[in-house]
Design an enzyme around this catalytic site. Structure first.
Site, mmCIF file in Angstrom:
data_model
loop_
_atom_site.group_PDB
_atom_site.id
_atom_site.type_symbol
_atom_site.label_atom_id
_atom_site.label_comp_id
_atom_site.label_asym_id
_atom_site.label_seq_id
_atom_site.Cartn_x
_atom_site.Cartn_y
_atom_site.Cartn_z
ATOM 1 N N SER A 119 70.362 -35.810 102.452
ATOM 2 C CA SER A 119 68.964 -36.178 102.235
ATOM 3 C C SER A 119 68.890 -37.434 101.395
ATOM 4 O O SER A 119 69.785 -37.719 100.591
ATOM 5 C CB SER A 119 68.232 -35.045 101.515
ATOM 6 N N TYR B 107 67.693 -28.691 94.907
ATOM 7 C CA TYR B 107 67.866 -29.358 96.199
ATOM 8 C C TYR B 107 68.616 -30.683 96.069
ATOM 9 O O TYR B 107 69.615 -30.920 96.744
ATOM 10 C CB TYR B 107 66.498 -29.589 96.855
#
Length: 263
Positions: free
Chosen positions: A142, A155
């Protein structure tokens, strides 16, 4: 092209399954795709049907990557069905926003078990088969793994660790002829983000700060993943490709008083 795609039931994973199949057929190669999801559902079945309608072969696999036994089972089943493995796409992941100090131990461990341990175990199980095929692996990280993202809970840390895992594997596996790369999506329409982009004000505000002026679609990411596991990227390994419409490179243009392309 024999490929296993985790998180293949929807979003980026589903688009990747279809793109790999489509590209393989265009090269005159028969695609054999293992569409792996957390659980069997109608979306997964539709991906399988779509690949079969193209003329390819597809199987649906299900299992929770947070269970340490599941990654090996997924690989074992795919290899038994296909006779080997040419590509691994470790795409499945989860998110749970929150500040670092508010994250519970359970949530922290769960995030790392799915986002990091699961891909690691998939890679370990796939290694001998990728070695035999001189294949490739691609990990979906990401933009939040490249840059710190306050409020993302575990995350951002888990995705940063995933990128480093993949790049370490790229070096360790290079001698075996296996290439390993990373795709880091930016702001993208997926099942996890659909509620956010249903708000037209949020969608417009985000589009306004992306140089290409639009939110990414799963196919934008899938196109890059397919390239990275295909013969076209035969001399590419250890790379982290950020697919974000130019956003992460535009930060200086947001400083008030500086010249920009919009001025």
């Amino acid at each position: 092209m024999r490929a296993l795609v985790s998180g293949g039931s929807s979003g980026i994973g589903a688009s990747t399954c279809l793109r790999i199949a489509e590209a393989a057929l265009a090269r005159g190669v028969h695609p054999m795709i293992a569409v792996a999801g957390h659980e069997a559902n109608s979306s997964q079945k539709e991906v399988v049907r779509s690949i079969e309608s193209m003329g390819g072969t597809a199987i649906a696999l299900a299992g929770d990557l947070g269970d340490p036994d599941v990654p090996g089972q997924l690989v074992e089943t795919a290899v038994a069905e296909f006779g080997g493995l040419d590509a691994l796409v470790a795409n499945a992941g989860i998110a749970n926003p929150g500040t670092i100090c508010d994250v519970s131990l359970e949530d922290w461990d769960n995030m790392f078990s799915v986002n990091l341990r699961g891909p690691w175990l998939l890679a370990k199980a796939s290694y001998p088969h990728l070695k035999q095929a001189h294949g490739a692996a691609c990990f979906t990280s990401s933009m939040s793994g490249q840059l710190p993202h306050a409020g993302s809970g575990a995350y951002s840390p888990s995705k940063a660790a995933l990128t480093m895992l993949a790049q370490t594997l790229a070096l360790e596996w290079a001698a075996d002829g296996i290439r390993v790369n990373v795709v880091s999506p930016g702001m993208t329409h997926t099942r996890m983000t659909e509620k956010m982009y249903a708000d037209p004000q949020i969608k417009k505000a985000r589009e306004d700060i992306i140089p290409l002026a639009r939110i990414g679609e799963p196919k934008d990411i899938a196109n890059v993943i397919e390239f990275l596991v295909s013969p076209l990227s035969g001399y590419v390994t250890g790379q982290d490709v950020c697919v974000d419409g130019g956003f992460s490179k535009s930060i200086l243009s947001h400083i008030p008083g500086r010249p920009s392309s919009k001025s």
